[in-house]
Scaffold this motif. Sequence first.
Motif, PDB file in Angstrom:
ATOM      1  N   ARG A 291      11.169 -46.866   3.980  1.00 41.67           N
ATOM      2  CA  ARG A 291      10.015 -46.946   3.066  1.00 41.67           C
ATOM      3  C   ARG A 291       8.895 -46.029   3.548  1.00 41.67           C
ATOM      4  NH1 ARG A 291      11.279 -47.420  -1.303  1.00 41.67           N
ATOM      5  NH2 ARG A 291       9.259 -46.534  -1.645  1.00 41.67           N
ATOM      6  N   ILE A 292       8.655 -46.039   4.857  1.00 45.14           N
ATOM      7  CA  ILE A 292       7.602 -45.182   5.420  1.00 45.14           C
ATOM      8  C   ILE A 292       7.953 -43.717   5.172  1.00 45.14           C
ATOM      9  CG2 ILE A 292       6.539 -44.391   7.574  1.00 45.14           C
ATOM     10  CD1 ILE A 292       6.807 -47.342   8.549  1.00 45.14           C
ATOM     11  N   ASP A 293       9.216 -43.362   5.388  1.00 47.29           N
ATOM     12  CA  ASP A 293       9.647 -41.975   5.154  1.00 47.29           C
ATOM     13  C   ASP A 293       9.481 -41.581   3.692  1.00 47.29           C
ATOM     14  OD1 ASP A 293      10.305 -41.775   7.832  1.00 47.29           O
ATOM     15  OD2 ASP A 293      12.463 -42.012   7.518  1.00 47.29           O
ATOM     16  N   ALA A 294       9.743 -42.521   2.791  1.00 47.81           N
ATOM     17  CA  ALA A 294       9.642 -42.225   1.355  1.00 47.81           C
ATOM     18  C   ALA A 294       8.193 -42.186   0.878  1.00 47.81           C
ATOM     19  CB  ALA A 294      10.419 -43.268   0.552  1.00 47.81           C
ATOM     20  N   ASP A 295       7.360 -43.121   1.353  1.00 46.36           N
ATOM     21  CA  ASP A 295       5.999 -43.255   0.835  1.00 46.36           C
ATOM     22  C   ASP A 295       4.924 -42.651   1.725  1.00 46.36           C
ATOM     23  OD1 ASP A 295       7.166 -44.732  -1.169  1.00 46.36           O
ATOM     24  OD2 ASP A 295       6.665 -46.668  -0.279  1.00 46.36           O
ATOM     25  N   GLY A 296       5.235 -42.403   2.959  1.00 44.72           N
ATOM     26  CA  GLY A 296       4.230 -41.926   3.900  1.00 44.72           C
ATOM     27  C   GLY A 296       3.697 -43.062   4.742  1.00 44.72           C
ATOM     28  N   MET A 297       3.093 -42.719   5.846  1.00 42.93           N
ATOM     29  CA  MET A 297       2.607 -43.716   6.790  1.00 42.93           C
ATOM     30  C   MET A 297       1.438 -44.509   6.218  1.00 42.93           C
ATOM     31  SD  MET A 297       3.154 -44.857   9.883  1.00 42.93           S
ATOM     32  CE  MET A 297       3.681 -43.695  11.092  1.00 42.93           C
ATOM     33  N   TYR A 298       0.471 -43.796   5.650  1.00 41.85           N
ATOM     34  CA  TYR A 298      -0.690 -44.474   5.065  1.00 41.85           C
ATOM     35  C   TYR A 298      -1.341 -43.532   4.071  1.00 41.85           C
ATOM     36  CZ  TYR A 298      -3.351 -41.574   8.306  1.00 41.85           C
ATOM     37  OH  TYR A 298      -3.865 -40.508   8.992  1.00 41.85           O
ATOM     38  N   TYR A 299      -2.182 -44.115   3.271  1.00 42.71           N
ATOM     39  CA  TYR A 299      -2.944 -43.332   2.305  1.00 42.71           C
ATOM     40  C   TYR A 299      -4.404 -43.536   2.642  1.00 42.71           C
ATOM     41  CZ  TYR A 299       1.487 -44.245  -0.018  1.00 42.71           C
ATOM     42  OH  TYR A 299       2.813 -44.379  -0.305  1.00 42.71           O
ATOM     43  N   ASP A 300      -5.151 -42.485   2.635  1.00 45.70           N
ATOM     44  CA  ASP A 300      -6.587 -42.672   2.868  1.00 45.70           C
ATOM     45  C   ASP A 300      -7.379 -42.000   1.755  1.00 45.70           C
ATOM     46  OD1 ASP A 300      -6.369 -39.989   3.453  1.00 45.70           O
ATOM     47  OD2 ASP A 300      -6.829 -40.191   5.559  1.00 45.70           O
ATOM     48  N   SER A 301      -8.551 -42.518   1.556  1.00 50.67           N
ATOM     49  CA  SER A 301      -9.441 -41.967   0.534  1.00 50.67           C
ATOM     50  C   SER A 301     -10.861 -42.349   0.923  1.00 50.67           C
ATOM     51  CB  SER A 301      -9.081 -42.520  -0.845  1.00 50.67           C
ATOM     52  OG  SER A 301      -9.236 -43.924  -0.843  1.00 50.67           O
ATOM     53  N   THR A 302     -11.806 -41.841   0.209  1.00 49.77           N
ATOM     54  CA  THR A 302     -13.199 -42.189   0.479  1.00 49.77           C
ATOM     55  C   THR A 302     -13.806 -42.834  -0.760  1.00 49.77           C
ATOM     56  OG1 THR A 302     -13.895 -39.975  -0.169  1.00 49.77           O
ATOM     57  CG2 THR A 302     -13.540 -40.354   2.164  1.00 49.77           C
ATOM     58  N   ASP A 303     -14.781 -43.698  -0.527  1.00 51.23           N
ATOM     59  CA  ASP A 303     -15.476 -44.300  -1.670  1.00 51.23           C
ATOM     60  C   ASP A 303     -16.608 -43.371  -2.104  1.00 51.23           C
ATOM     61  OD1 ASP A 303     -17.499 -44.640   0.168  1.00 51.23           O
ATOM     62  OD2 ASP A 303     -17.404 -46.825   0.196  1.00 51.23           O
ATOM     63  N   LYS A 304     -17.439 -43.803  -3.043  1.00 52.36           N
ATOM     64  CA  LYS A 304     -18.497 -42.941  -3.596  1.00 52.36           C
ATOM     65  C   LYS A 304     -19.551 -42.571  -2.559  1.00 52.36           C
ATOM     66  CE  LYS A 304     -20.947 -46.858  -5.674  1.00 52.36           C
ATOM     67  NZ  LYS A 304     -22.120 -46.981  -4.918  1.00 52.36           N
ATOM     68  N   ASP A 305     -19.694 -43.366  -1.485  1.00 50.86           N
ATOM     69  CA  ASP A 305     -20.664 -43.059  -0.432  1.00 50.86           C
ATOM     70  C   ASP A 305     -20.061 -42.240   0.710  1.00 50.86           C
ATOM     71  OD1 ASP A 305     -22.641 -44.534  -1.794  1.00 50.86           O
ATOM     72  OD2 ASP A 305     -21.892 -46.411  -0.899  1.00 50.86           O
ATOM     73  N   GLY A 306     -18.819 -41.843   0.566  1.00 52.91           N
ATOM     74  CA  GLY A 306     -18.174 -41.043   1.599  1.00 52.91           C
ATOM     75  C   GLY A 306     -17.558 -41.877   2.713  1.00 52.91           C
ATOM     76  N   LYS A 307     -17.576 -43.194   2.570  1.00 50.60           N
ATOM     77  CA  LYS A 307     -16.981 -44.060   3.570  1.00 50.60           C
ATOM     78  C   LYS A 307     -15.458 -43.971   3.461  1.00 50.60           C
ATOM     79  CE  LYS A 307     -16.736 -48.877   4.962  1.00 50.60           C
ATOM     80  NZ  LYS A 307     -17.073 -50.244   4.635  1.00 50.60           N
ATOM     81  N   LEU A 308     -14.807 -43.832   4.598  1.00 50.12           N
ATOM     82  CA  LEU A 308     -13.352 -43.695   4.613  1.00 50.12           C
ATOM     83  C   LEU A 308     -12.704 -45.041   4.334  1.00 50.12           C
ATOM     84  CD1 LEU A 308     -10.890 -41.863   5.179  1.00 50.12           C
ATOM     85  CD2 LEU A 308     -11.072 -42.544   7.568  1.00 50.12           C
ATOM     86  N   LEU A 309     -11.871 -45.073   3.337  1.00 51.74           N
ATOM     87  CA  LEU A 309     -11.080 -46.263   3.031  1.00 51.74           C
ATOM     88  C   LEU A 309      -9.634 -45.950   3.398  1.00 51.74           C
ATOM     89  CD1 LEU A 309     -12.433 -46.977  -0.563  1.00 51.74           C
ATOM     90  CD2 LEU A 309     -13.139 -48.089   1.559  1.00 51.74           C
ATOM     91  N   VAL A 310      -9.043 -46.796   4.180  1.00 49.32           N
ATOM     92  CA  VAL A 310      -7.660 -46.569   4.573  1.00 49.32           C
ATOM     93  C   VAL A 310      -6.792 -47.656   3.949  1.00 49.32           C
ATOM     94  CG1 VAL A 310      -6.062 -46.421   6.507  1.00 49.32           C
ATOM     95  CG2 VAL A 310      -8.366 -45.514   6.753  1.00 49.32           C
ATOM     96  N   LYS A 311      -5.807 -47.239   3.237  1.00 50.87           N
ATOM     97  CA  LYS A 311      -4.851 -48.169   2.646  1.00 50.87           C
ATOM     98  C   LYS A 311      -3.530 -47.974   3.383  1.00 50.87           C
ATOM     99  CE  LYS A 311      -7.105 -47.983  -1.794  1.00 50.87           C
ATOM    100  NZ  LYS A 311      -7.032 -47.627  -3.194  1.00 50.87           N
TER     101      LYS A 311
END
Length: 125
Positions: free
Chosen positions: A53-73
């Motif tokens: 699953r990790i190989d297919a989907d990647g280790m993690y997804y990250d993004s930032t919110d509107k204030d530039g705060k890093l959100l890690v999923k």
Amino acid sequence: MIPDIIKNNKDRLRLWNFYFDKIFENQEFKTSDIPVFQTFITLLHQQEEAQERIDADGMYYDSTDKDGKLLVKVNPAHRVYADTNRMLISYFMRYGLSEYDRKNIKKKFSETDVEVVSDDFTDIE
């Protein structure tokens, strides 16, 4: 001898056959070993599935919110993989599956390391 949960899954059966030959090569396999070995195989299978699953989907997804705060999923498979690895450590040690474990087990249980008990106390002054 092989439990249904293993027989009914080709990947678990592959793991069972591979590790059974390696682990019980010079030992007698008892009926009481089946539940422990079955759990070991099941955990190895979960680890393989999580890695796929990790190989297919990647280790993690990250993004930032509107204030530039890093959100890690985090990919949920990463959590399963990490938890399964922690559970497998005791099995790897039990079965001596790493060179370190094999050396440690020999050192720990070697008969040459057994301390001889004597009633001779002449060396104590």
